[in-house]
Design an enzyme around this catalytic site. Structure first.
Site, PDB file in Angstrom:
ATOM      1  CB  SER A  49      40.041  -1.489  -3.689  1.00  0.00           C
ATOM      2  OG  SER A  49      39.164  -1.580  -4.783  1.00  0.00           O
ATOM      3  CE  LYS A  50      38.550  -3.751  -0.573  1.00  0.00           C
ATOM      4  NZ  LYS A  50      39.138  -2.645  -0.011  1.00  0.00           N
ATOM      5  NE  ARG A  51      36.293  -0.608  -6.626  1.00  0.00           N
ATOM      6  CZ  ARG A  51      36.835  -0.124  -7.734  1.00  0.00           C
ATOM      7  NH1 ARG A  51      36.595  -0.701  -8.878  1.00  0.00           N
ATOM      8  NH2 ARG A  51      37.548   0.948  -7.683  1.00  0.00           N
ATOM      9  N   GLY A 109      40.581  -7.542  -7.769  1.00  0.00           N
ATOM     10  CA  GLY A 109      41.040  -8.922  -7.719  1.00  0.00           C
ATOM     11  C   GLY A 109      41.966  -9.115  -6.534  1.00  0.00           C
TER      12      GLY A 109
END
Length: 424
Positions: free
Chosen positions: A201-203, A205
């Site tokens: 996911s986005k977290r 990167g």
RNA sequence: GGCGCAUUCGUCUAGUGGCCUAGGACACCGCCCUCUCACGGCGGCGGCACGGGUUCGAAUCCCGUAUGCGCCUCCA
């Protein structure tokens, strides 16, 4: 029989690396088999975002070099066909109306079985299958109904998708069977996780292919890396061209367990590909990348700097930080030992011609006269000229900067630091 | 909770009963090269989730446990 694979993303935005990997496997398989690779958009409404997302997806596939055959098809265009098929199923007693919706009648006993190319034989007892809504009360068909229907309509022979679809497969198989359609083969490829083992996911990167493009990864490296996530050719071959990938790819060699997306390895591969590029090609890509990113630096200067950084950086995105000093004076962070600077300036003023070889000979001579080790003499010059203790080769950099600018920076530092100016 | 799938170095993986004192790559550490950084070369660290079987022999086959993930929506 002609092999026909398809990639069927839902138009929710930029293509995610997981989706890109699924698309790549479908494409590699189709090309390896000399078959077709179709692109189908699984949309359910006509909102504006859809058109943009479709363009984004197509743009990403084009960047990756995954060309598709035939026109792009849209689930939305199959609504009336799906409704007609659903009505037929109701007439045949295979489906029934339920509060305005239409439900498909799943068998009460027996098992649904298929031989998954990746996972092997999978059996699902019918008790696990609940009657499935195939048309909503508002008339829109559901995913588990249209998707297999479209596969049948398009003559798809191989459904290659993520393992999150495994439990949808028996339902879709039953629908296909009721529809009297030919059954495709299924291959459920493992999912991709982030470095912490959780869903990517986005977290973690970068997450969309577009993110990686912006960071300066090149498609050849990205495709090669993606292919290695869940697939391997043998016990040692990793760097493969697109052609080699097509030639060697088989679903039989796709693994069963989820893979973690390793950013470090991607960077390493990217560096490998970047270094292997012919210098002119490398310069072209650097120029194009910087333009795309909004840098208005002089093209000739970029081309001049390109060979000095090709061996040094792993992504094009590192260029501004690493070689920005060619385009603007950079304030040096640390203290500059000014002792050698005046002597260096004096030496450089006399170098003729002002090119790397001569510069190197002159500066080495200077170091010797001053009784300094090469490193002791060169670091202050590097810092004064590039603003950093890490830079491309010093002599080549001085040559590219030119005598006048080099001297100005040496003298500027002597007086307490160069003036910085906007880097963009 | 139910069902399904998975489980080899930190990570990507090779491995389908003896070729495995488990191979390669990334990362990491050390040395060499060297104007910094990087590249390159050499070396090192490090793994078959656990427990039972089966077998002359198991990373490979079977059973169980654990853990992770997926699905169980009139989402896709």
């Amino acid at each position: 029989m002609v092999v026909r694979a398809r990639f069927a993303p839902s138009p929710t935005g930029y293509l995610h690396v997981g989706g890109a990997r699924t698309a790549l496997f479908n494409w590699l398989f189709a090309r390896h088999e000399g078959g077709e690779f179709r692109l189908r958009i699984e949309n359910t409404d006509t909102s504006r975002e859809v058109a943009e997302a479709v363009d984004q997806i197509r743009g990403t596939l084009a960047w990756l070099g995954l060309d598709h055959d035939g026109p792009v098809t849209f689930q939305l265009d199959r609504v009336s066909e799906a409704q007609a098929a659903a009505r037929r199923l109701v007439d045949e007693g295979r489906a029934y109306e339920d509060e305005g919706a239409i439900r498909f009648r799943m068998p009460d006993e027996g098992v649904t079985v298929w031989d998954d190319i990746v996972l092997g034989r999978i059996e699902v007892p019918s008790e696990e299958l609940d009657d499935l809504v195939i048309v909503r009360s508002d008339g829109r068909p559901t995913y588990n109904f249209v998707s297999p229907l479209e596969d049948a309509l398009d003559g798809v022979t191989h459904v290659i998708r993520g393992q999150d679809h495994v439990s949808n497969t028996p339902k879709q198989l039953r629908i296909l069977e009721a529809l009297g359609a030919d059954l495709p083969r299924y291959a459920h490829v493992p999912l991709l996780n982030g470095p912490d083992g959780r869903k990517l996911s986005k977290r973690h990167g970068a997450i969309t292919v577009e993110d990686f493009r912006e960071q300066g990864y090149i498609p050849e490296a990205f495709v090669n890396f993606l292919a290695l996530l869940g697939w391997s050719y043998d016990d040692r071959t990793e760097v493969m061209t697109r052609g080699e990938l097509v030639e060697r790819f088989t679903l039989e060699r796709v693994g069963k367990s989820p893979a973690v997306f390793d950013y470090d390895k991607l960077s390493h591969l990217n560096g490998l590909y970047l270094r292997a590029l012919p210098p002119a090609d490398y310069a072209d890509r650097l120029v194009a990348y910087l333009r795309e990113r909004g840098y208005e630096w002089d093209e000739q200067l970029i081309r001049g700097a390109a060979p000095l950084v090709q061996e040094k950086i792993e992504t094009l995105g590192e260029f501004p930080a690493y070689a920005g000093f060619f385009f603007a004076r950079i304030e040096s962070e640390g203290e500059v030992d000014g002792q050698v600077l005046p002597a260096a300036a004096e030496t450089l003023a006399a170098v003729e011609p002002f090119e790397a070889g001569q510069i190197e000979a002159a500066l080495r001579g200077l170091a010797e006269r001053l009784g300094l080790k090469p490193r002791e003499a060169f670091q202050p010059i590097r810092v004064a000229v590039t603003g950093s203790t890490v830079s491309p080769g010093l002599f080549e950099s001085l040559e590219l900067l030119g005598r006048e600018e080099s001297l100005a920076r040496l003298e500027g530092s002597g007086r307490g630091g160069a003036r910085g100016s906007s880097a963009r």
